[in-house]
Each structure stands twice: as C-alpha cells, then as structure tokens.
Design a protein around this motif. Structure first.
Motif, PDB file in Angstrom:
ATOM      1  N   LEU A 123      -9.081 -10.224  -1.339  1.00 13.68           N
ATOM      2  CA  LEU A 123      -8.970 -11.255  -0.310  1.00 13.68           C
ATOM      3  C   LEU A 123     -10.268 -12.037  -0.167  1.00 13.68           C
ATOM      4  O   LEU A 123     -10.256 -13.257   0.006  1.00 13.68           O
ATOM      5  CB  LEU A 123      -8.559 -10.643   1.027  1.00 13.68           C
ATOM      6  CG  LEU A 123      -7.135 -10.110   1.104  1.00 13.68           C
ATOM      7  CD1 LEU A 123      -6.900  -9.395   2.429  1.00 13.68           C
ATOM      8  CD2 LEU A 123      -6.117 -11.232   0.913  1.00 13.68           C
ATOM      9  N   GLU A 124     -11.400 -11.344  -0.269  1.00 12.75           N
ATOM     10  CA  GLU A 124     -12.693 -12.034  -0.202  1.00 12.75           C
ATOM     11  C   GLU A 124     -12.861 -12.969  -1.382  1.00 12.75           C
ATOM     12  O   GLU A 124     -13.344 -14.085  -1.234  1.00 12.75           O
ATOM     13  CB  GLU A 124     -13.827 -11.014  -0.139  1.00 12.75           C
ATOM     14  CG  GLU A 124     -13.932 -10.313   1.199  1.00 12.75           C
ATOM     15  CD  GLU A 124     -15.010  -9.234   1.219  1.00 12.75           C
ATOM     16  OE1 GLU A 124     -15.726  -9.050   0.201  1.00 12.75           O
ATOM     17  OE2 GLU A 124     -15.125  -8.571   2.263  1.00 12.75           O
ATOM     18  N   LYS A 174      -9.229  -5.686   0.173  1.00 11.71           N
ATOM     19  CA  LYS A 174     -10.260  -6.439   0.893  1.00 11.71           C
ATOM     20  C   LYS A 174     -11.102  -7.247  -0.085  1.00 11.71           C
ATOM     21  O   LYS A 174     -11.402  -8.414   0.150  1.00 11.71           O
ATOM     22  CB  LYS A 174     -11.140  -5.480   1.690  1.00 11.71           C
ATOM     23  CG  LYS A 174     -12.216  -6.157   2.492  1.00 11.71           C
ATOM     24  CD  LYS A 174     -13.062  -5.153   3.257  1.00 11.71           C
ATOM     25  CE  LYS A 174     -14.209  -5.858   3.956  1.00 11.71           C
ATOM     26  NZ  LYS A 174     -15.137  -4.921   4.560  1.00 11.71           N
ATOM     27  N   GLU A 175     -11.472  -6.620  -1.196  1.00 11.80           N
ATOM     28  CA  GLU A 175     -12.261  -7.298  -2.224  1.00 11.80           C
ATOM     29  C   GLU A 175     -11.502  -8.493  -2.797  1.00 11.80           C
ATOM     30  O   GLU A 175     -12.059  -9.575  -2.964  1.00 11.80           O
ATOM     31  CB  GLU A 175     -12.589  -6.289  -3.334  1.00 11.80           C
ATOM     32  CG  GLU A 175     -13.554  -6.766  -4.374  1.00 11.80           C
ATOM     33  CD  GLU A 175     -13.852  -5.671  -5.373  1.00 11.80           C
ATOM     34  OE1 GLU A 175     -12.995  -5.405  -6.241  1.00 11.80           O
ATOM     35  OE2 GLU A 175     -14.935  -5.068  -5.281  1.00 11.80           O
ATOM     36  N   ASP A 231      -7.357   0.045   0.085  1.00 12.13           N
ATOM     37  CA  ASP A 231      -7.880  -0.809   1.152  1.00 12.13           C
ATOM     38  C   ASP A 231      -9.083  -1.612   0.662  1.00 12.13           C
ATOM     39  O   ASP A 231      -9.198  -2.807   0.913  1.00 12.13           O
ATOM     40  CB  ASP A 231      -8.286   0.013   2.372  1.00 12.13           C
ATOM     41  CG  ASP A 231      -7.101   0.576   3.129  1.00 12.13           C
ATOM     42  OD1 ASP A 231      -5.975   0.062   2.972  1.00 12.13           O
ATOM     43  OD2 ASP A 231      -7.307   1.534   3.894  1.00 12.13           O
ATOM     44  N   PHE A 232      -9.981  -0.940  -0.052  1.00  7.40           N
ATOM     45  CA  PHE A 232     -11.170  -1.604  -0.576  1.00  7.40           C
ATOM     46  C   PHE A 232     -10.793  -2.690  -1.579  1.00  7.40           C
ATOM     47  O   PHE A 232     -11.318  -3.807  -1.517  1.00  7.40           O
ATOM     48  CB  PHE A 232     -12.103  -0.583  -1.237  1.00  7.40           C
ATOM     49  CG  PHE A 232     -13.242  -1.214  -1.979  1.00  7.40           C
ATOM     50  CD1 PHE A 232     -14.327  -1.722  -1.292  1.00  7.40           C
ATOM     51  CD2 PHE A 232     -13.218  -1.308  -3.364  1.00  7.40           C
ATOM     52  CE1 PHE A 232     -15.383  -2.322  -1.977  1.00  7.40           C
ATOM     53  CE2 PHE A 232     -14.255  -1.904  -4.048  1.00  7.40           C
ATOM     54  CZ  PHE A 232     -15.343  -2.407  -3.361  1.00  7.40           C
ATOM     55  N   LYS A 259       0.837  -1.196   0.000  1.00 11.41           N
ATOM     56  CA  LYS A 259       0.000   0.000   0.000  1.00 11.41           C
ATOM     57  C   LYS A 259       0.876   1.251   0.000  1.00 11.41           C
ATOM     58  O   LYS A 259       0.627   2.185  -0.767  1.00 11.41           O
ATOM     59  CB  LYS A 259      -0.922   0.003   1.212  1.00 11.41           C
ATOM     60  CG  LYS A 259      -1.807   1.228   1.285  1.00 11.41           C
ATOM     61  CD  LYS A 259      -2.699   1.219   2.505  1.00 11.41           C
ATOM     62  CE  LYS A 259      -3.501   2.495   2.592  1.00 11.41           C
ATOM     63  NZ  LYS A 259      -4.326   2.546   3.799  1.00 11.41           N
TER      64      LYS A 259
END
Length: 78
Positions: A71-72, A68-69, A64-65, A31
């Motif tokens: 990783l999901e 996270k997306e 960050d979004f 990041k």
C-alpha cells in the motif's frame, strides 16, 4: 537455505492468488484466505500442532507487513 525468504515467497504467491480469487479490496478476506491456504498446506504435511500455530501466527504478521508495504508503494506511485 534461506527460510525467511522462502516463507516470504510462499506468502507472496498466496497473496497474489488471493487477489485473483477474491478481486481487489477485501483485505481481511484475503488475509483469511491466505492463512487458511497456508494452514491447510502445513496440516497436510503433518507438522505438529504447535508448529502450525506458530507458523500461522507468524504468517499473519508477515501478511500484514507485506500488505502495508504494498500500500505504501502504491501510494508513492500515485
């Protein structure tokens, strides 16, 4: 022009480059690398400092979004 999609595309490309440069894992380092690259690019374009800060802050939230997306999605594939 669809600026949000262009911006997301640029960040996606930078995230992929960070993955290549830094390897797997190391989320915080990636990041930071992405945001540094973005800050360097828009500073070189001589944007006003308040715009640079706004864009970098927005990019941080979007990174960050996206992480996270991703990783999901990976979790669903396992």
């Amino acid at each position: 022009m669809n600026f949000p999609m262009i911006f997301k595309g640029i960040l996606h490309t930078l995230i992929q480059q960070a993955e290549t440069e830094l390897g797997a894992g190391k989320g915080a380092e990636k990041k930071a690398w992405v945001l540094t690259q973005l800050r360097n690019a828009i500073t070189a374009a001589k944007w006003p400092s308040w715009i640079i800060e706004f864009v970098v802050q927005a990019a941080g939230l979007l990174v960050d979004f996206l992480v996270k997306e991703a990783l999901e999605l990976l979790g669903k594939q396992s």
